[in-house]
Scaffold this motif. Structure first.
Motif, PDB file in Angstrom:
ATOM      1  N   GLN A 350      24.086  28.435  54.299  1.00  0.00           N
ATOM      2  CA  GLN A 350      24.732  28.328  55.617  1.00  0.00           C
ATOM      3  C   GLN A 350      23.790  28.725  56.746  1.00  0.00           C
ATOM      4  O   GLN A 350      23.944  28.278  57.873  1.00  0.00           O
ATOM      5  N   ARG A 351      22.814  29.593  56.419  1.00  0.00           N
ATOM      6  CA  ARG A 351      21.842  30.029  57.436  1.00  0.00           C
ATOM      7  C   ARG A 351      20.687  29.057  57.564  1.00  0.00           C
ATOM      8  O   ARG A 351      19.842  29.197  58.426  1.00  0.00           O
ATOM      9  N   GLY A 352      20.630  28.061  56.665  1.00  0.00           N
ATOM     10  CA  GLY A 352      19.486  27.153  56.626  1.00  0.00           C
ATOM     11  C   GLY A 352      19.456  26.182  57.784  1.00  0.00           C
ATOM     12  O   GLY A 352      20.311  26.180  58.656  1.00  0.00           O
ATOM     13  N   ASP A 353      18.431  25.336  57.788  1.00  0.00           N
ATOM     14  CA  ASP A 353      18.288  24.321  58.819  1.00  0.00           C
ATOM     15  C   ASP A 353      18.020  22.977  58.135  1.00  0.00           C
ATOM     16  O   ASP A 353      16.934  22.781  57.630  1.00  0.00           O
ATOM     17  N   PRO A 354      18.981  22.090  58.068  1.00  0.00           N
ATOM     18  CA  PRO A 354      20.332  22.204  58.636  1.00  0.00           C
ATOM     19  C   PRO A 354      21.216  23.128  57.798  1.00  0.00           C
ATOM     20  O   PRO A 354      20.973  23.292  56.607  1.00  0.00           O
ATOM     21  N   PRO A 355      22.233  23.707  58.441  1.00  0.00           N
ATOM     22  CA  PRO A 355      23.167  24.549  57.679  1.00  0.00           C
ATOM     23  C   PRO A 355      23.924  23.704  56.646  1.00  0.00           C
ATOM     24  O   PRO A 355      24.326  22.588  56.950  1.00  0.00           O
ATOM     25  N   VAL A 356      24.068  24.244  55.438  1.00  0.00           N
ATOM     26  CA  VAL A 356      24.746  23.523  54.357  1.00  0.00           C
ATOM     27  C   VAL A 356      25.923  24.366  53.875  1.00  0.00           C
ATOM     28  O   VAL A 356      25.786  25.576  53.668  1.00  0.00           O
ATOM     29  N   HIS A 357      27.058  23.724  53.706  1.00  0.00           N
ATOM     30  CA  HIS A 357      28.249  24.434  53.236  1.00  0.00           C
ATOM     31  C   HIS A 357      28.735  23.878  51.911  1.00  0.00           C
ATOM     32  O   HIS A 357      29.003  22.681  51.801  1.00  0.00           O
ATOM     33  N   LEU A 358      28.827  24.754  50.901  1.00  0.00           N
ATOM     34  CA  LEU A 358      29.491  24.404  49.648  1.00  0.00           C
ATOM     35  C   LEU A 358      30.791  25.200  49.604  1.00  0.00           C
ATOM     36  O   LEU A 358      30.951  26.191  50.307  1.00  0.00           O
ATOM     37  N   SER A 359      31.720  24.763  48.767  1.00  0.00           N
ATOM     38  CA  SER A 359      32.988  25.487  48.686  1.00  0.00           C
ATOM     39  C   SER A 359      32.812  26.793  47.918  1.00  0.00           C
ATOM     40  O   SER A 359      32.212  26.828  46.843  1.00  0.00           O
ATOM     41  N   GLU A 360      33.384  27.865  48.480  1.00  0.00           N
ATOM     42  CA  GLU A 360      33.295  29.198  47.857  1.00  0.00           C
ATOM     43  C   GLU A 360      34.553  29.516  47.050  1.00  0.00           C
ATOM     44  O   GLU A 360      34.769  30.657  46.656  1.00  0.00           O
ATOM     45  N   ARG A 361      35.382  28.482  46.779  1.00  0.00           N
ATOM     46  CA  ARG A 361      36.685  28.795  46.184  1.00  0.00           C
ATOM     47  C   ARG A 361      36.579  29.371  44.777  1.00  0.00           C
ATOM     48  O   ARG A 361      37.476  30.078  44.346  1.00  0.00           O
ATOM     49  N   HIS A 362      35.461  29.118  44.071  1.00  0.00           N
ATOM     50  CA  HIS A 362      35.296  29.724  42.744  1.00  0.00           C
ATOM     51  C   HIS A 362      34.107  30.695  42.709  1.00  0.00           C
ATOM     52  O   HIS A 362      33.544  30.951  41.648  1.00  0.00           O
ATOM     53  N   ALA A 363      33.745  31.197  43.877  1.00  0.00           N
ATOM     54  CA  ALA A 363      32.586  32.098  43.948  1.00  0.00           C
ATOM     55  C   ALA A 363      32.791  33.332  43.083  1.00  0.00           C
ATOM     56  O   ALA A 363      31.847  33.862  42.496  1.00  0.00           O
ATOM     57  N   ALA A 364      34.036  33.784  42.979  1.00  0.00           N
ATOM     58  CA  ALA A 364      34.313  35.008  42.220  1.00  0.00           C
ATOM     59  C   ALA A 364      33.944  34.858  40.752  1.00  0.00           C
ATOM     60  O   ALA A 364      33.665  35.846  40.083  1.00  0.00           O
ATOM     61  N   ARG A 365      33.917  33.604  40.235  1.00  0.00           N
ATOM     62  CA  ARG A 365      33.455  33.445  38.854  1.00  0.00           C
ATOM     63  C   ARG A 365      32.045  32.840  38.783  1.00  0.00           C
ATOM     64  O   ARG A 365      31.657  32.198  37.820  1.00  0.00           O
ATOM     65  N   GLY A 366      31.258  33.067  39.842  1.00  0.00           N
ATOM     66  CA  GLY A 366      29.854  32.684  39.813  1.00  0.00           C
ATOM     67  C   GLY A 366      29.609  31.196  39.955  1.00  0.00           C
ATOM     68  O   GLY A 366      28.641  30.658  39.406  1.00  0.00           O
ATOM     69  N   VAL A 367      30.485  30.527  40.691  1.00  0.00           N
ATOM     70  CA  VAL A 367      30.345  29.076  40.836  1.00  0.00           C
ATOM     71  C   VAL A 367      30.444  28.686  42.313  1.00  0.00           C
ATOM     72  O   VAL A 367      31.340  29.141  43.025  1.00  0.00           O
ATOM     73  N   LEU A 368      29.484  27.857  42.758  1.00  0.00           N
ATOM     74  CA  LEU A 368      29.639  27.196  44.058  1.00  0.00           C
ATOM     75  C   LEU A 368      30.064  25.765  43.773  1.00  0.00           C
ATOM     76  O   LEU A 368      29.537  25.130  42.853  1.00  0.00           O
ATOM     77  N   THR A 369      31.020  25.260  44.534  1.00  0.00           N
ATOM     78  CA  THR A 369      31.564  23.935  44.269  1.00  0.00           C
ATOM     79  C   THR A 369      31.098  22.954  45.332  1.00  0.00           C
ATOM     80  O   THR A 369      31.279  23.206  46.528  1.00  0.00           O
ATOM     81  N   LEU A 370      30.484  21.865  44.885  1.00  0.00           N
ATOM     82  CA  LEU A 370      30.077  20.801  45.800  1.00  0.00           C
ATOM     83  C   LEU A 370      31.248  19.820  45.880  1.00  0.00           C
ATOM     84  O   LEU A 370      31.507  19.072  44.950  1.00  0.00           O
ATOM     85  N   ASP A 371      31.982  19.912  46.980  1.00  0.00           N
ATOM     86  CA  ASP A 371      33.175  19.094  47.183  1.00  0.00           C
ATOM     87  C   ASP A 371      32.803  17.950  48.139  1.00  0.00           C
ATOM     88  O   ASP A 371      32.507  18.192  49.308  1.00  0.00           O
TER      89      ASP A 371
END
Ligand SMILES: *Cc1c(COP(=O)(O)O)cnc(C)c1O
Length: 396
Positions: A350-371
């Motif tokens: 998210q801090r990158g250039d360009p900022p990139v957002h993946l879903s954090e809905r499963h972050a608690a189990r160590g997963v980023l979701t590309l939706d």
């Protein structure tokens, strides 16, 4: 600002959105057809009540409900649904909201269905009454919502029950419907993000719920500040009355067809929903997006998304990536990326250039979701580059 890039003119960065149609990232990316319909709508004056009548007919056709209303989002639809359940046709109650202490205003909310959006129900003046347990959800037990739990909470002060539906909670919907029906209590369903699949537009109404809320700015691809409230005609009419600009002379007011004036002992003042008015542009934009959504071929769209996701997965070789098909997510296919510290990687992207957002809905189990729901095809390549670099540096 006539500039073709209004964001650049404001110094606001464009983001790569692989997190879904999130409100905080601006929701859906609208199709040119929707944008053009909104622009055309903006260049005329119309009676908003008459326009909402037309919207109601179209929403009724698509959902199978008796009536429908374009709101400024699913959250607004929930507030209006609660306000309609409290006030019905009573203009004095409409005038009093959100101060409802003097009359019945309780809305039952099963503990399995408590979400952050319950605030939208409470904003009407309703008092939320928590019922039941969350044994299944917490893994503490095997039971879900039971009829007696609803019945035990019923009293003359209960005006409705609320239910947040999703692929997991839907098993408890039939008992809620049957019990509310048997006791004459309207059931309000939050289905904001339950599209696709398209069948869900009509599914909950066909099952027997009284009111259902959908977001317009998520998968429907409508304006960000739009939504749908569909359901029973009398409740939708009450919601509409509480949303309209009511600075009218009773002598000249011509109510929308949805409203049976004979049921009103007077002409309402501005209601609780006056602050979330749907404009002509949102109404026309939502209806145009709804038509497109209904026409679209879900299977073909999901196949195309899967092809893109497979290509992205190939280029991320080495990373622990799993494609979850639409059949499993219940909506669109996604890529699950297992990483050691999901939130740290997400923050870095998210801090990158360009900022990139993946879903954090499963972050608690160590997963980023590309939706990929609203991911622009031209963003696939820069997304792979940013993600690849971030993954490499965490591995190092
Ligand atoms: C997004 C969402 C809402 C709010 O929808 P808006 O259209 O943004 O107002 C409400 N409930 C749930 C479950 C949602 O996912």
């Amino acid at each position: 600002m006539a500039d073709s890039d209004p964001y650049a003119a404001l110094g606001v960065r464009r983001r790569i959105n692989a997190a879904g149609a999130l409100t905080r990232l601006g929701g859906a990316v609208m199709a040119p057809e929707v944008v053009e319909a909104m622009a055309a709508a903006s260049r005329a004056s119309v009676d908003i009540g008459e326009l909402q009548d037309a919207a109601s007919a179209r929403i009724a056709q698509v959902t199978g409900a008796e009536a429908g209303l374009v709101t400024t989002g699913a959250a607004a639809a929930l507030t209006l649904a609660a306000a309609a359940s409290i006030a019905r046709w009573d203009v004095a109650k409409m005038a009093a909201l959100p101060h409802a202490e003097a009359f019945p205003r309780d809305i039952l909310v099963p503990r399995t269905h408590r979400t952050g959006y319950a605030h939208a129900l409470a904003a009407s003046g309703a008092r939320l009454v928590d019922i039941g347990h969350n044994d299944r959800g917490t893994g503490a037990g095997v039971r879900g919502l039971e009829a007696w739990e609803i019945e035990a909470a019923l009293s003359p002060s209960v005006v409705a029950m609320a239910f947040s539906v999703n692929a997991t909670s839907i098993v408890d919907l039939p008992v809620a419907i049957a019990t509310c029906r048997a006791n004459g209590i309207p059931l309000i369903v939050d289905a904001a993000a339950q599209l696709p699949p398209r069948e869900n537009l009509g599914k909950f109404i066909a099952m027997g719920v009284d009111l259902v809320a959908f977001s317009g700015g998520k998968a429907l691809g409508g304006p960000q500040a739009s939504g749908i409230l569909a359901g029973r005609r009398d409740l939708v009419a009450s919601a509409l009355l509480q949303q309209l600009d009511m600075d009218v002379a009773p002598e000249t007011w011509s109510p929308p067809r949805l409203v049976d004036r004979a049921n009103l002992r007077g002409v309402p003042h501005h209601g609780i929903g006056r602050g979330f008015k749907a404009g002509k542009e949102e109404i026309v934009g939502l209806l145009t997006a709804l038509d497109r959504f209904v026409r679209a071929d879900d299977a073909a769209a999901n196949t195309a998304l899967e092809t893109r996701l497979k290509a992205i997965a190939l280029k991320l070789n080495g990373a622990q990536v799993k494609l979850v098909p639409a059949a499993e997510t219940g909506r669109v296919p996604v890529l699950e990326i297992a990483v050691p510290d999901a939130l740290a990687l997400s923050a870095r992207l998210q801090r990158g250039d360009p900022p990139v957002h993946l879903s954090e809905r499963h972050a608690a189990r160590g997963v980023l979701t590309l939706d990929p729901q609203v991911l622009l095809p031209e963003h696939d390549a820069p997304l792979v580059a940013a993600l690849g670099a971030a993954l490499q540096s965490t591995a190092a």
